[in-house]
Design an enzyme around this catalytic site. Structure first.
Site, short mmCIF file in Angstrom:
data_model
loop_
_atom_site.label_atom_id
_atom_site.label_comp_id
_atom_site.label_asym_id
_atom_site.label_seq_id
_atom_site.Cartn_x
_atom_site.Cartn_y
_atom_site.Cartn_z
N ARG A 63 -10.73 -1.15 10.03
CA ARG A 63 -10.04 0.02 10.56
C ARG A 63 -10.56 0.33 11.96
O ARG A 63 -11.65 -0.12 12.35
CB ARG A 63 -10.21 1.22 9.62
CG ARG A 63 -9.27 1.11 8.44
CD ARG A 63 -9.46 2.20 7.43
NE ARG A 63 -10.57 1.97 6.54
CZ ARG A 63 -10.87 2.72 5.49
NH1 ARG A 63 -10.12 3.76 5.21
NH2 ARG A 63 -11.90 2.43 4.71
N GLY B 238 -1.85 0.40 23.00
CA GLY B 238 -2.83 1.45 22.75
C GLY B 238 -2.29 2.87 22.91
O GLY B 238 -3.05 3.83 22.90
N PRO C 200 2.54 2.34 12.49
CA PRO C 200 3.15 3.62 12.87
C PRO C 200 2.82 4.01 14.31
O PRO C 200 1.69 3.84 14.76
CB PRO C 200 2.51 4.60 11.87
CG PRO C 200 2.14 3.76 10.69
CD PRO C 200 1.73 2.44 11.27
N THR D 222 -0.67 6.76 18.26
CA THR D 222 -1.64 7.83 18.00
C THR D 222 -2.04 7.90 16.53
O THR D 222 -1.29 7.48 15.64
CB THR D 222 -1.08 9.22 18.39
OG1 THR D 222 0.00 9.54 17.50
CG2 THR D 222 -0.62 9.26 19.83
N TYR E 89 0.84 -1.20 0.00
CA TYR E 89 0.00 0.00 0.00
C TYR E 89 0.87 1.26 0.00
O TYR E 89 0.76 2.10 -0.89
CB TYR E 89 -0.89 -0.03 1.24
CG TYR E 89 -1.87 1.11 1.36
CD1 TYR E 89 -3.01 1.16 0.54
CD2 TYR E 89 -1.70 2.12 2.30
CE1 TYR E 89 -3.93 2.18 0.66
CE2 TYR E 89 -2.63 3.15 2.42
CZ TYR E 89 -3.74 3.18 1.61
OH TYR E 89 -4.65 4.20 1.73
N ASP E 90 1.79 1.33 0.98
CA ASP E 90 2.60 2.55 1.14
C ASP E 90 3.44 2.85 -0.10
O ASP E 90 3.45 3.97 -0.61
CB ASP E 90 3.59 2.40 2.31
CG ASP E 90 2.92 2.05 3.63
OD1 ASP E 90 1.69 1.89 3.64
OD2 ASP E 90 3.64 1.95 4.64
P1 NAD Z 1 -12.74 2.04 0.36
O1 NAD Z 1 -12.09 0.71 0.43
O2 NAD Z 1 -14.05 2.23 1.01
O3 NAD Z 1 -12.90 2.53 -1.15
C1 NAD Z 1 -12.06 2.11 -2.18
C2 NAD Z 1 -12.93 1.87 -3.41
O4 NAD Z 1 -12.08 1.50 -4.52
C3 NAD Z 1 -13.92 0.72 -3.22
O5 NAD Z 1 -15.19 1.09 -3.70
C4 NAD Z 1 -13.31 -0.42 -4.05
O6 NAD Z 1 -14.28 -1.34 -4.50
C5 NAD Z 1 -12.65 0.36 -5.16
N1 NAD Z 1 -11.55 -0.37 -5.81
C6 NAD Z 1 -10.54 -1.06 -5.21
N2 NAD Z 1 -9.73 -1.59 -6.14
C7 NAD Z 1 -10.24 -1.23 -7.36
C8 NAD Z 1 -9.86 -1.49 -8.70
N3 NAD Z 1 -8.79 -2.23 -8.99
N4 NAD Z 1 -10.61 -0.99 -9.70
C9 NAD Z 1 -11.73 -0.24 -9.43
N5 NAD Z 1 -12.14 0.03 -8.18
C10 NAD Z 1 -11.40 -0.46 -7.15
O7 NAD Z 1 -11.67 3.08 0.95
P2 NAD Z 1 -11.79 4.64 1.25
O8 NAD Z 1 -11.51 4.82 2.68
O9 NAD Z 1 -13.01 5.21 0.66
O10 NAD Z 1 -10.51 5.17 0.46
C11 NAD Z 1 -10.60 5.83 -0.79
C12 NAD Z 1 -9.23 6.30 -1.22
O11 NAD Z 1 -8.69 7.19 -0.25
C13 NAD Z 1 -8.21 5.16 -1.40
O12 NAD Z 1 -7.40 5.45 -2.52
C14 NAD Z 1 -7.40 5.24 -0.13
O13 NAD Z 1 -6.09 4.76 -0.33
C15 NAD Z 1 -7.42 6.73 0.17
N6 NAD Z 1 -7.20 6.99 1.60
C16 NAD Z 1 -8.20 6.76 2.51
C17 NAD Z 1 -7.96 7.00 3.85
C18 NAD Z 1 -9.01 6.80 4.90
O14 NAD Z 1 -8.72 6.98 6.08
N7 NAD Z 1 -10.24 6.47 4.58
C19 NAD Z 1 -6.70 7.45 4.28
C20 NAD Z 1 -5.70 7.63 3.32
C21 NAD Z 1 -5.98 7.43 1.98
N1 UDP Z 2 -6.15 -0.70 15.77
C1 UDP Z 2 -6.59 -1.19 17.00
N2 UDP Z 2 -7.68 -1.99 17.03
C2 UDP Z 2 -8.38 -2.33 15.91
C3 UDP Z 2 -7.95 -1.82 14.65
C4 UDP Z 2 -6.82 -1.02 14.62
O1 UDP Z 2 -5.99 -0.89 18.04
O2 UDP Z 2 -9.38 -3.07 16.03
C5 UDP Z 2 -4.99 0.21 15.75
C6 UDP Z 2 -3.93 -0.10 14.69
O3 UDP Z 2 -2.97 -1.00 15.20
C7 UDP Z 2 -3.35 1.28 14.45
C8 UDP Z 2 -4.53 2.22 14.67
O4 UDP Z 2 -5.49 1.48 15.40
O5 UDP Z 2 -2.37 1.57 15.40
C9 UDP Z 2 -5.17 2.71 13.36
O6 UDP Z 2 -5.42 1.57 12.56
P1 UDP Z 2 -6.21 1.66 11.18
O7 UDP Z 2 -6.14 0.29 10.56
O8 UDP Z 2 -7.53 2.25 11.43
O9 UDP Z 2 -5.40 2.72 10.33
P2 UDP Z 2 -3.84 2.87 9.93
O10 UDP Z 2 -3.00 2.00 10.80
O11 UDP Z 2 -3.78 2.48 8.51
O12 UDP Z 2 -3.58 4.30 10.20
#
Ligand code: NAD
Ligand code: UDP
Length: 316
Positions: free
Chosen positions: A184, A205, A273, A208, A143-144
């Site tokens: 999440r 926990g 993180p 942050t 992902y990253d």
């Molecule tokens: P989500 O999983 O709800 O939405 C992602 C959408 O993309 C879904 O509808 C999924 O079906 C679609 N998708 C996945 N792979 C696909 C593919 N190969 N072709 C077509 N569609 C595809 O996630 P979200 O939280 O709504 O995230 C949306 C965007 O924002 C993502 O790019 C994610 O990386 C980015 N983002 C979200 C967060 C967050 O906290 N929600 C944080 C950082 C970045």
């Molecule tokens: N986390 C947790 N319990 C859960 C799911 C996640 O304690 O049931 C923690 C996870 O280890 C991370 C933070 O919550 O430290 C945020 O996780 P999330 O998956 O929501 O987002 P990301 O790590 O991608 O920021």
């Protein structure tokens, strides 16, 4: 305008579709429904300005549009680690395909990037000029690193081909329409509290995160898409600087749901993180954007959504 939203049936994408339709635009929602669902956009299907295409962004497609929001990509660690190779393809080939389309039809394109490009950050809060501390061979790398490549592609298509690009680095966002099994932390804690289950805290926990309510995020990315400035192509952080430990978040959720909670501690996932907080000076300066919804208020709205949703799912 005619606007394409990839990942439009997902959590953030569906809010964006709704908002742009309400503003009078024509919206094409493109999704392969990996983590998105029809229910998220069901209420838009009858709108004559809304169109839904089932398509995978790893395959090329050509559509005549004015703007592209490239959001397609699973965002929860559980989902993006399910098929990590596909996650890399989605971010990298998806960005190439969407940039190719943007170049051909001269559309402006915005890439949804992430605070994950900072990895386990050694500077705090994170500013956009920080290069990050990312493991390139770990479980989160699919992902990253692929989001980092997507950013690189955006900048190179801009410099090499003059494509009009935008990059938003989204920090942890929550709200209605997250999946109940999304994995999440906010949705996990809320669903667990509503079901009377123990809240699962990974590690001790004390790590942050800074949580942004989805409406604030959508406002920020629409402003970024529609702003012109000399250095607008460089990344912009959008997030809420209110920073909480996971222990504090559990207590906030308990307060909102109104129950006594019990905690189960589970192992901390690899490369999780330790801290994350956006510096949003650039968004403030360029876009005049600030988040307006504090965690307590956003949690109320999200808990109300999940309470209804769980009732519906359990009565099916
Ligand atoms: P989500 O999983 O709800 O939405 C992602 C959408 O993309 C879904 O509808 C999924 O079906 C679609 N998708 C996945 N792979 C696909 C593919 N190969 N072709 C077509 N569609 C595809 O996630 P979200 O939280 O709504 O995230 C949306 C965007 O924002 C993502 O790019 C994610 O990386 C980015 N983002 C979200 C967060 C967050 O906290 N929600 C944080 C950082 C970045
Ligand atoms: N986390 C947790 N319990 C859960 C799911 C996640 O304690 O049931 C923690 C996870 O280890 C991370 C933070 O919550 O430290 C945020 O996780 P999330 O998956 O929501 O987002 P990301 O790590 O991608 O920021």
């Amino acid at each position: 305008m005619r606007i394409l939203i990839t990942g439009g049936a997902g959590f953030i994408g569906s809010h964006l579709c709704e908002r742009l339709i309400n503003e009078g635009h024509e919206v094409i929602c493109l999704d392969n429904f990996f983590t998105g669902r029809r229910e998220n956009i069901f209420h838009l299907l009858d709108n004559h300005r809304f169109e839904l295409i089932r398509h995978d962004v790893t395959e090329p497609i050509l559509l005549e549009v004015d703007q592209i929001y490239n959001l397609a990509c699973p965002a929860s660690p559980v989902h993006y680690q399910y098929n990590p190779v596909k996650t890399v393809k989605t971010s990298v080939m998806g960005a190439i395909n969407m940039l190719g389309m943007a170049k051909r039809v001269r559309a402006r394109i915005l890439q949804a990037s992430t605070s994950e490009v900072y990895g386990d950050p050694l500077i705090h809060p994170q500013t956009e000029d920080y290069f990050g501390n990312v493991n390139c061979v770990g479980l989160r790398s699919c992902y990253d690193e692929s989001k980092r490549v997507a950013e690189t592609l955006m900048m190179d298509y801009h410099r090499q081909n003059g494509v009009d690009t935008r990059i938003v680095r989204i920090f942890n966002t929550y709200g209605p329409r997250m999946l109940e099994n999304d994995g999440r932390v906010v949705s996990n804690f809320i669903v667990q509290a509503l079901r009377g289950e123990n809240l699962t805290i990974y590690g001790d926990g004390t790590q942050t995160r800074s949580f942004c309510y989805v409406d604030d995020l959508v406002e920020g990315i629409i402003r970024l898409m529609n702003t012109e400035a000399e250095d607008i192509h460089l990344p912009v952080n959008i997030g809420n600087p209110g920073e909480f430990t996971m222990n504090e978040l559990a207590q906030e959720v308990a307060k909102t749901v109104g129950t006594n909670i019990k905690i189960t501690h589970l192992p901390l996932p690899q490369d999780d993180p330790k801290q994350r907080q956006p510096n949003i000076s650039r968004a403030k300066e360029l876009l005049g954007w600030l988040p307006t919804i504090p965690l307590a208020k956003g949690l109320q709205k999200t808990v109300a959504y999940f309470a209804k949703r769980i009732e519906k799912v359990e009565n099916r």
